[in-house]
Design an enzyme around this catalytic site. Sequence first.
Site, mmCIF file in Angstrom:
data_model
loop_
_atom_site.group_PDB
_atom_site.id
_atom_site.type_symbol
_atom_site.label_atom_id
_atom_site.label_comp_id
_atom_site.label_asym_id
_atom_site.label_seq_id
_atom_site.Cartn_x
_atom_site.Cartn_y
_atom_site.Cartn_z
ATOM 1 N N ASN A 7 5.544 13.316 12.709
ATOM 2 C CA ASN A 7 4.286 12.843 13.283
ATOM 3 C C ASN A 7 4.530 11.441 13.832
ATOM 4 O OD1 ASN A 7 1.729 11.958 13.864
ATOM 5 N ND2 ASN A 7 0.976 12.014 11.744
ATOM 6 N N LYS A 9 2.532 9.596 15.432
ATOM 7 C CA LYS A 9 1.328 8.751 15.426
ATOM 8 C C LYS A 9 1.208 8.025 16.780
ATOM 9 C CE LYS A 9 1.647 8.612 10.464
ATOM 10 N NZ LYS A 9 1.344 7.954 9.212
ATOM 11 N N HIS A 94 -5.605 14.828 9.522
ATOM 12 C CA HIS A 94 -4.750 13.753 9.001
ATOM 13 C C HIS A 94 -5.638 12.658 8.406
ATOM 14 C CE1 HIS A 94 -1.910 10.467 8.747
ATOM 15 N NE2 HIS A 94 -0.958 11.386 8.800
ATOM 16 N N GLU A 96 -5.545 9.597 8.629
ATOM 17 C CA GLU A 96 -5.905 8.536 9.587
ATOM 18 C C GLU A 96 -7.039 8.987 10.508
ATOM 19 O OE1 GLU A 96 -1.872 7.918 10.874
ATOM 20 O OE2 GLU A 96 -1.410 7.138 8.890
ATOM 21 N N GLY A 170 3.074 5.332 4.939
ATOM 22 C CA GLY A 170 3.450 4.077 5.598
ATOM 23 C C GLY A 170 3.627 2.906 4.651
ATOM 24 N N SER A 208 5.934 8.482 3.227
ATOM 25 C CA SER A 208 7.170 7.733 2.991
ATOM 26 C C SER A 208 8.376 8.622 2.684
ATOM 27 C CB SER A 208 6.962 6.685 1.890
ATOM 28 O OG SER A 208 5.982 5.734 2.284
HETATM 29 P P1 13P Z 1 5.081 7.854 6.772
HETATM 30 O O1 13P Z 1 6.240 8.812 6.648
HETATM 31 O O2 13P Z 1 5.285 6.778 7.777
HETATM 32 O O3 13P Z 1 4.649 7.348 5.412
HETATM 33 O O4 13P Z 1 3.838 8.711 7.351
HETATM 34 C C1 13P Z 1 3.504 9.910 6.741
HETATM 35 C C2 13P Z 1 2.465 10.589 7.557
HETATM 36 O O5 13P Z 1 1.310 10.182 7.571
HETATM 37 C C3 13P Z 1 2.874 11.735 8.370
HETATM 38 O O6 13P Z 1 1.770 12.416 8.890
#
Ligand code: 13P
Length: 248
Positions: A7, A9, A94, A96, A170, A208
């Site tokens: 992803n 983002k 998601h 977010e 993250g 992560s």
């Molecule tokens: P990270 O791997 O950067 O923690 O993000 C995970 C995520 O939200 C994937 O959709």
Amino acid sequence: MMIIAGNWKMNMDRASASALVKTLSAEIKPLTAHLDMIVFPPAVLIDTAINASPSSALAVGGQDCHFNANGAHTGDISAAMLVDAGCQWVLVGHSERRSDHGETNDIVAAKAEAALSAGLKVMICVGETLAERESGKANDVVAAQVLGSLPQDLPSDRFALAYEPVWAIGTGKVASPEDVDDMHNHLRAVLIGRNPDYAAVDILYGGSVKPDNAAGLLALANVGGALVGGASLKAEDFLAIANAAPHS
Ligand code: 13P
């Protein structure tokens, strides 16, 4: 088949997206014998990603879609537009999107339904906050998200679930293999309780995931893959995570 998904983002541009997909495409052939590999670029980079991938070995998906098929929804894109652009998948729910855009389980379920109708596969995301985990509510919160976010009559071969604890996204704080094992076993029971056909649906872990922790997570019985954020932006790291996946 286990799924390794990236992803992106709100990251990358046309040059970096094209370079990343070209490198991945050159390397993933042997991996795709036992893995489904997917990237989820920002909408304006979907075309770039698809054009940079000479074979269909690397699937491409959208990060979101609207729950309506078309109409007056400025700034949104429909599931049919993702299909038209060459996508096979879409992420819905998601954390977010849930926090930045106030998406409820009902909205997520409506988006998943729209995506299915358009012919996409859906990756439905769930996960608890740190406060919910610390108050001992993680299992209940996540079960309610699953039951509320899955549309009725969702065929088992058209979706995957992604468990992404919000506190691990993250932050570099990956969930421990014990916590992931417990949650994924719980999620399997929740899925089967909803529909016995969901016994084989992939449940991905996200939060992560890095080359150095992927093998331990991907070896767990009910972990069917990884949804990778930050580490999916570097071909070397994303490939190392894919290489850490077991072959069966
Ligand atoms: P990270 O791997 O950067 O923690 O993000 C995970 C995520 O939200 C994937 O959709």
